[in-house]
Design a protein around this motif. Structure first.
Motif, PDB file in Angstrom:
ATOM      1  N   SER A 609       0.861  -1.174   0.000  1.00 32.76           N
ATOM      2  CA  SER A 609       0.000   0.000   0.000  1.00 32.76           C
ATOM      3  C   SER A 609       0.902   1.229   0.000  1.00 32.76           C
ATOM      4  O   SER A 609       1.595   1.507   0.985  1.00 32.76           O
ATOM      5  CB  SER A 609      -0.913  -0.009   1.239  1.00 32.76           C
ATOM      6  N   VAL A 610       0.895   1.969  -1.094  1.00 29.87           N
ATOM      7  CA  VAL A 610       1.866   3.050  -1.265  1.00 29.87           C
ATOM      8  C   VAL A 610       1.275   4.112  -2.176  1.00 29.87           C
ATOM      9  O   VAL A 610       0.439   3.832  -3.038  1.00 29.87           O
ATOM     10  CB  VAL A 610       3.184   2.481  -1.852  1.00 29.87           C
ATOM     11  N   GLY A 611       1.695   5.351  -1.957  1.00 30.14           N
ATOM     12  CA  GLY A 611       1.232   6.462  -2.776  1.00 30.14           C
ATOM     13  C   GLY A 611       2.131   6.692  -3.976  1.00 30.14           C
ATOM     14  O   GLY A 611       3.356   6.529  -3.897  1.00 30.14           O
ATOM     15  N   ALA A 612       1.538   7.074  -5.081  1.00 26.80           N
ATOM     16  CA  ALA A 612       2.309   7.332  -6.294  1.00 26.80           C
ATOM     17  C   ALA A 612       3.211   8.545  -6.102  1.00 26.80           C
ATOM     18  O   ALA A 612       2.815   9.551  -5.513  1.00 26.80           O
ATOM     19  CB  ALA A 612       1.369   7.559  -7.473  1.00 26.80           C
ATOM     20  N   ASP A 613       4.456   8.424  -6.581  1.00 33.68           N
ATOM     21  CA  ASP A 613       5.422   9.536  -6.551  1.00 33.68           C
ATOM     22  C   ASP A 613       5.596  10.100  -5.144  1.00 33.68           C
ATOM     23  O   ASP A 613       5.673  11.327  -4.957  1.00 33.68           O
ATOM     24  CB  ASP A 613       4.985  10.647  -7.512  1.00 33.68           C
ATOM     25  N   ASN A 614       5.629   9.220  -4.125  1.00 34.42           N
ATOM     26  CA  ASN A 614       5.809   9.696  -2.753  1.00 34.42           C
ATOM     27  C   ASN A 614       7.237  10.170  -2.532  1.00 34.42           C
ATOM     28  O   ASN A 614       8.160   9.823  -3.290  1.00 34.42           O
ATOM     29  CB  ASN A 614       5.431   8.594  -1.758  1.00 34.42           C
ATOM     30  N   ASP A 615       7.420  10.956  -1.474  1.00 36.45           N
ATOM     31  CA  ASP A 615       8.722  11.563  -1.192  1.00 36.45           C
ATOM     32  C   ASP A 615       9.668  10.641  -0.435  1.00 36.45           C
ATOM     33  O   ASP A 615      10.805  11.032  -0.142  1.00 36.45           O
ATOM     34  CB  ASP A 615       8.529  12.844  -0.365  1.00 36.45           C
ATOM     35  N   TYR A 616       9.231   9.441  -0.105  1.00 34.60           N
ATOM     36  CA  TYR A 616      10.046   8.545   0.721  1.00 34.60           C
ATOM     37  C   TYR A 616      10.796   7.498  -0.105  1.00 34.60           C
ATOM     38  O   TYR A 616      11.575   6.720   0.436  1.00 34.60           O
ATOM     39  CB  TYR A 616       9.164   7.826   1.747  1.00 34.60           C
ATOM     40  N   LEU A 630      12.347 -14.059  -3.917  1.00 34.42           N
ATOM     41  CA  LEU A 630      11.660 -15.081  -3.140  1.00 34.42           C
ATOM     42  C   LEU A 630      10.487 -15.682  -3.901  1.00 34.42           C
ATOM     43  O   LEU A 630       9.762 -16.526  -3.360  1.00 34.42           O
ATOM     44  CB  LEU A 630      11.161 -14.483  -1.819  1.00 34.42           C
ATOM     45  N   GLY A 631      10.266 -15.234  -5.129  1.00 29.81           N
ATOM     46  CA  GLY A 631       9.190 -15.778  -5.940  1.00 29.81           C
ATOM     47  C   GLY A 631       7.835 -15.169  -5.658  1.00 29.81           C
ATOM     48  O   GLY A 631       6.808 -15.729  -6.077  1.00 29.81           O
ATOM     49  N   MET A 632       7.792 -14.034  -4.968  1.00 23.48           N
ATOM     50  CA  MET A 632       6.513 -13.378  -4.688  1.00 23.48           C
ATOM     51  C   MET A 632       6.115 -12.478  -5.864  1.00 23.48           C
ATOM     52  O   MET A 632       6.952 -11.777  -6.428  1.00 23.48           O
ATOM     53  CB  MET A 632       6.603 -12.511  -3.423  1.00 23.48           C
ATOM     54  N   ARG A 633       4.836 -12.500  -6.174  1.00 20.69           N
ATOM     55  CA  ARG A 633       4.308 -11.566  -7.151  1.00 20.69           C
ATOM     56  C   ARG A 633       3.863 -10.309  -6.416  1.00 20.69           C
ATOM     57  O   ARG A 633       3.124 -10.390  -5.432  1.00 20.69           O
ATOM     58  CB  ARG A 633       3.134 -12.175  -7.916  1.00 20.69           C
ATOM     59  N   VAL A 634       4.323  -9.159  -6.876  1.00 25.01           N
ATOM     60  CA  VAL A 634       4.109  -7.898  -6.163  1.00 25.01           C
ATOM     61  C   VAL A 634       2.904  -7.164  -6.746  1.00 25.01           C
ATOM     62  O   VAL A 634       2.795  -6.984  -7.973  1.00 25.01           O
ATOM     63  CB  VAL A 634       5.366  -7.005  -6.242  1.00 25.01           C
ATOM     64  N   TYR A 635       1.999  -6.731  -5.856  1.00 25.37           N
ATOM     65  CA  TYR A 635       0.839  -5.916  -6.229  1.00 25.37           C
ATOM     66  C   TYR A 635       0.924  -4.609  -5.451  1.00 25.37           C
ATOM     67  O   TYR A 635       1.073  -4.622  -4.218  1.00 25.37           O
ATOM     68  CB  TYR A 635      -0.469  -6.636  -5.900  1.00 25.37           C
ATOM     69  N   ARG A 636       0.811  -3.479  -6.157  1.00 24.83           N
ATOM     70  CA  ARG A 636       0.969  -2.162  -5.541  1.00 24.83           C
ATOM     71  C   ARG A 636      -0.267  -1.312  -5.805  1.00 24.83           C
ATOM     72  O   ARG A 636      -0.790  -1.280  -6.919  1.00 24.83           O
ATOM     73  CB  ARG A 636       2.203  -1.456  -6.104  1.00 24.83           C
ATOM     74  N   THR A 637      -0.711  -0.601  -4.759  1.00 24.30           N
ATOM     75  CA  THR A 637      -1.897   0.249  -4.937  1.00 24.30           C
ATOM     76  C   THR A 637      -1.614   1.440  -5.837  1.00 24.30           C
ATOM     77  O   THR A 637      -2.536   1.954  -6.487  1.00 24.30           O
ATOM     78  CB  THR A 637      -2.414   0.756  -3.578  1.00 24.30           C
ATOM     79  N   ASP A 638      -0.356   1.908  -5.899  1.00 24.91           N
ATOM     80  CA  ASP A 638      -0.073   3.048  -6.768  1.00 24.91           C
ATOM     81  C   ASP A 638      -0.125   2.660  -8.235  1.00 24.91           C
ATOM     82  O   ASP A 638      -0.267   3.524  -9.108  1.00 24.91           O
ATOM     83  CB  ASP A 638       1.285   3.666  -6.419  1.00 24.91           C
ATOM     84  N   GLN A 639      -0.036   1.370  -8.532  1.00 21.97           N
ATOM     85  CA  GLN A 639      -0.096   0.904  -9.913  1.00 21.97           C
ATOM     86  C   GLN A 639      -1.414   0.214 -10.246  1.00 21.97           C
ATOM     87  O   GLN A 639      -1.931   0.365 -11.351  1.00 21.97           O
ATOM     88  CB  GLN A 639       1.070  -0.059 -10.188  1.00 21.97           C
ATOM     89  N   VAL A 655      -7.004  -9.388  -7.286  1.00 24.62           N
ATOM     90  CA  VAL A 655      -7.560  -8.711  -8.457  1.00 24.62           C
ATOM     91  C   VAL A 655      -7.339  -7.210  -8.299  1.00 24.62           C
ATOM     92  O   VAL A 655      -7.924  -6.586  -7.408  1.00 24.62           O
ATOM     93  CB  VAL A 655      -9.065  -9.000  -8.608  1.00 24.62           C
ATOM     94  N   PRO A 656      -6.488  -6.591  -9.126  1.00 24.22           N
ATOM     95  CA  PRO A 656      -6.344  -5.124  -9.083  1.00 24.22           C
ATOM     96  C   PRO A 656      -7.556  -4.457  -9.730  1.00 24.22           C
ATOM     97  O   PRO A 656      -8.116  -4.966 -10.700  1.00 24.22           O
ATOM     98  CB  PRO A 656      -5.072  -4.855  -9.890  1.00 24.22           C
ATOM     99  N   ARG A 657      -7.942  -3.325  -9.192  1.00 23.80           N
ATOM    100  CA  ARG A 657      -9.063  -2.596  -9.790  1.00 23.80           C
ATOM    101  C   ARG A 657      -8.674  -2.019 -11.143  1.00 23.80           C
ATOM    102  O   ARG A 657      -9.478  -1.966 -12.061  1.00 23.80           O
ATOM    103  CB  ARG A 657      -9.527  -1.486  -8.859  1.00 23.80           C
ATOM    104  N   ARG A 658      -7.425  -1.544 -11.254  1.00 25.42           N
ATOM    105  CA  ARG A 658      -6.918  -1.058 -12.541  1.00 25.42           C
ATOM    106  C   ARG A 658      -6.033  -2.144 -13.133  1.00 25.42           C
ATOM    107  O   ARG A 658      -4.943  -2.401 -12.644  1.00 25.42           O
ATOM    108  CB  ARG A 658      -6.094   0.230 -12.360  1.00 25.42           C
ATOM    109  N   HIS A 659      -6.524  -2.794 -14.175  1.00 21.67           N
ATOM    110  CA  HIS A 659      -5.771  -3.895 -14.773  1.00 21.67           C
ATOM    111  C   HIS A 659      -4.705  -3.326 -15.689  1.00 21.67           C
ATOM    112  O   HIS A 659      -4.941  -2.389 -16.409  1.00 21.67           O
ATOM    113  CB  HIS A 659      -6.706  -4.816 -15.560  1.00 21.67           C
TER     114      HIS A 659
END
Length: 659
Positions: A609-616, A630-639, A655-659
């Motif tokens: 859970s991360v914001g797009a273009d964050n300052d951190y 480690l073989g994990m598939r990464v899903y990000r809220t900013d994407q 299931v991402p809302r934005r495919h």
């Protein structure tokens, strides 16, 4: 941004610096902080100490004054401003009998006082193209003038006397609503539009509008650079030029009053659309229907609200009797704004600047060519109706959100955390609230959540607890679980005070706590006592005190790890970490991750859970490389936007809302 920060426009009359005194009369903008500034009224003189800096080149303001101390009041407000303040205060007191949303909007609708306006209501009004209702406009003044003229006509007063009374009423209304530049131009613009429409002499109205614009620019040249001024001029011009023609054409097929009710908002919206495109790079598709639906409620709310303001200084109880029916009208406006804002494609992205204007002009030209002939008009209307039906009916079926049978949703709320666990029909457990009440409320509304039996706040950082009000909006909350850590102290105290005010039970998390809610079984793994005080700094101490939760469903499990960092991760690993199919990566994917902790979960998928273009710099490239290794598939809220965990063929899937 803190709520006690204020920006005040004023005039500097005496400046003292380095032992010298200068008399002047120069416009300045004051940046200040403190509740003492909020209570100041126009016409008051104050003495302050601060730092003067030059204004930006091209600005008509002489200087910027930054103040760090409360103002010393040198004189009270003028008698008219004192009376106006009493009327505004009386209206707020009388509106106290209304529900919170209506209580905040009524003063904004009547006199432009938005100090109590709910943030979600403000967002809905803006999305629905109704935000102009909270700014005193020509429409408000025209309503007041219209009522005075109507009463004068009933009383049999001559036309000249009725006109004088109407002018006096509008002047009084402008004083009550504060004589800011926007109110002054609304006074002039509203008078021009009302007179022109009332007499049916639109040509004279355009001439009066032109003279008014020139006069206002001579009086205050800074208006030439304000979008608000441009919107007022364009809207008034559209009402004067387009509305009469459209009204007359539609009046052939419908009652004249209905034709005028449709023509006025359509003409105003059509006229301001080029400026809106230039200003915001979007088109408000729901603005016209929303204004048509909300418009009938504006007049009764304004009239009753203004009457309540006039009566309140003498009798608040009588004013409350006037406010109650006004509350129904305001409630209708709020409902229209909420439903309009929730519609798919309520606002349509559009190129900004010159490109957007050229594209809009080309679109308008094509539309005009197509609509010139009756046959083509029928075809265009049929296509438009089909598109509307597709947006309202087909689209939800094809790309419905949330997915059927969702178990967990990571809400896309920017830089922060807000997780929602399904606990049955219209019920959910909420874990953290993100930084913004509107964002988490919008996510919960989309999921259809009306009851929150359990709210878990993993730790008191603003990006995890700042949206607390959004969870409580129109929902019942059973109990709240908080972290044993109390850093940062100010935010922790604010949360506790808020929960106490709401009379919601507050429980402190400890390992071993467990709940079975709907399809989910939750158990608390941390924080462990050894990890609460661990970390190199205050921020890490608060993060390591995060509540860590293991969730089990029939199809699999997830580990929700708050913002724990290396020290707490190592302690959890030492005590024994249950396996999980899905891991919510701690601290938005920061670099402070223990590789052994990540590997021990055995997770096949990672939620960030991360914001797009964050300052951190979140998520850190190092962390992403470790997860992929480690073989994990990464899903990000900013994407991917909102991320839903569902059960598919006996296994968990994301299931991402934005495919």
């Amino acid at each position: 941004m803190r709520r006690d920060r204020v920006i005040v426009e004023g005039s500097a009359e005496l400046v003292e610096a380095y032992g010298a005194r200068f008399s002047t009369r120069a416009p300045v903008v004051v940046f200040a902080q403190g509740s003492e500034w909020i209570d100041l009224l126009p016409s008051q003189r104050v003495r302050v100490g601060g730092r003067l800096s030059p204004a930006d080149p091209g600005e008509l303001t002489s200087a910027i004054l930054t103040v760090r101390e409360p103002p010393k009041v040198m004189s009270g407000p003028s008698p008219p401003q004192r009376v106006a303040a009493a009327l505004r205060t009386g209206l707020r007191q009388a509106a106290g009998v209304l529900p919170p949303a209506e209580r905040g909007l009524l003063p904004g609708l009547v006199v432009g006082d938005v100090s109590l306006l709910d943030e979600q209501v403000k967002y809905d009004l803006k999305t629905a193209g109704l935000s102009h209702l909270t700014a005193v406009s020509g429409a408000n003044l025209a309503v007041i003038a219209g009522v005075v003229i109507a009463l004068g006509r009933v009383a049999g007063l001559p036309l000249a006397i009725r006109a004088i009374l109407a002018i006096m009423a509008m002047l009084g209304f402008a004083v009550v609503a504060r004589p800011s530049p926007s109110v002054l131009r609304a006074l002039v613009m509203g008078s021009v539009a009302a007179v022109a429409l009332g007499t049916g002499r639109s040509r004279d109205g355009v001439a009066a509008l032109s003279a008014t614009v020139l006069g206002l620019l001579l009086f205050d040249p800074a208006l030439a650079r304000e979008y608000g001024f441009g919107l007022s001029v364009f809207a008034t011009g559209g009402i004067l030029v387009l509305a009469p023609r459209w009204r007359d054409r539609m009046a052939r097929r419908m009652p004249r009053w209905a034709a005028e009710a449709i023509a006025v908002p359509c003409a105003a919206q059509a006229a301001v659309t080029p400026l809106l495109v230039l200003m915001s790079g979007q088109m408000e598709l729901v603005a016209i229907p929303a204004n048509l639906l909300a418009g009938p409620a504006v007049a009764p709310a304004t009239i009753l609200g203004f009457a309540a303001a006039m009566v309140a200084p003498g009798s608040v109880e009588v004013a409350r009797w006037l406010v109650r029916p006004a509350g129904y009208a305001v409630g209708w406006i709020i409902w229209v704004a909420r439903e309009a804002a929730a519609l798919p494609a309520a606002t349509l992205p559009w190129p900004g600047g010159a490109v957007g204007l050229l594209l809009l002009a080309a679109t308008a030209l094509v539309a005009w060519l197509l609509l010139r002939r009756a046959a083509w008009r029928l075809v265009v209307c049929a296509i438009a109706a089909g598109l509307v039906l597709a947006a309202l009916l087909v689209r939800p079926l094809v790309t419905s959100w949330p997915p059927r049978g969702w178990l967990l949703v990571a809400c896309d709320i920017g830089q922060g955390d807000a997780l929602v666990l399904s606990a049955g029909a219209a019920r959910a457990v909420v874990i953290d609230t993100g930084p913004d009440p509107m964002s988490v409320d919008r996510c919960l509304r989309t999921l259809g959540v009306r009851q929150v039996p359990l709210l878990i706040l993993t730790h008191p950082h603003f990006d995890h607890v700042g949206g607390l009000d959004g969870v409580f909006r129109d929902r019942s909350v059973g109990a709240v679980v908080v972290s044993p850590g109390h850093e940062p102290g100010q935010e922790s105290a604010r949360v506790s005070a808020d929960l106490g005010r709401r009379h919601v039970p507050e429980w402190v998390a400890s390992p071993g706590m467990a709940w079975n809610l709907g399809p989910a079984s939750l158990s608390v793994l941390g924080p462990v006592p050894e990890a609460v005080a661990a970390g190199p700094g205050e921020g890490s101490m608060a993060n390591n005190a995060s509540i860590v939760i293991h969730v089990r469903w029939a199809a699999g499990s997830a580990l929700l790890s708050g913002d724990v960092e290396i020290e707490a991760q190592a302690e959890l690993l030492r005590r024994g970490l249950p396996a999980a199919d899905i891991l919510k990566i701690p601290h938005h994917g920061s670099a402070r991750q223990d590789p052994a902790f990540l590997a021990a979960t055995g997770a096949r998928a990672a939620l960030i859970s991360v914001g797009a273009d964050n300052d951190y710099g979140h998520p850190a490239p190092l962390t992403l490389d470790r997860l992929r290794g480690l073989g994990m598939r990464v899903y990000r809220t900013d994407q991917g936007g909102d991320l839903a965990v569902i059960s598919a063929h006996g296994h968990l899937a994301i299931v991402p809302r934005r495919h």
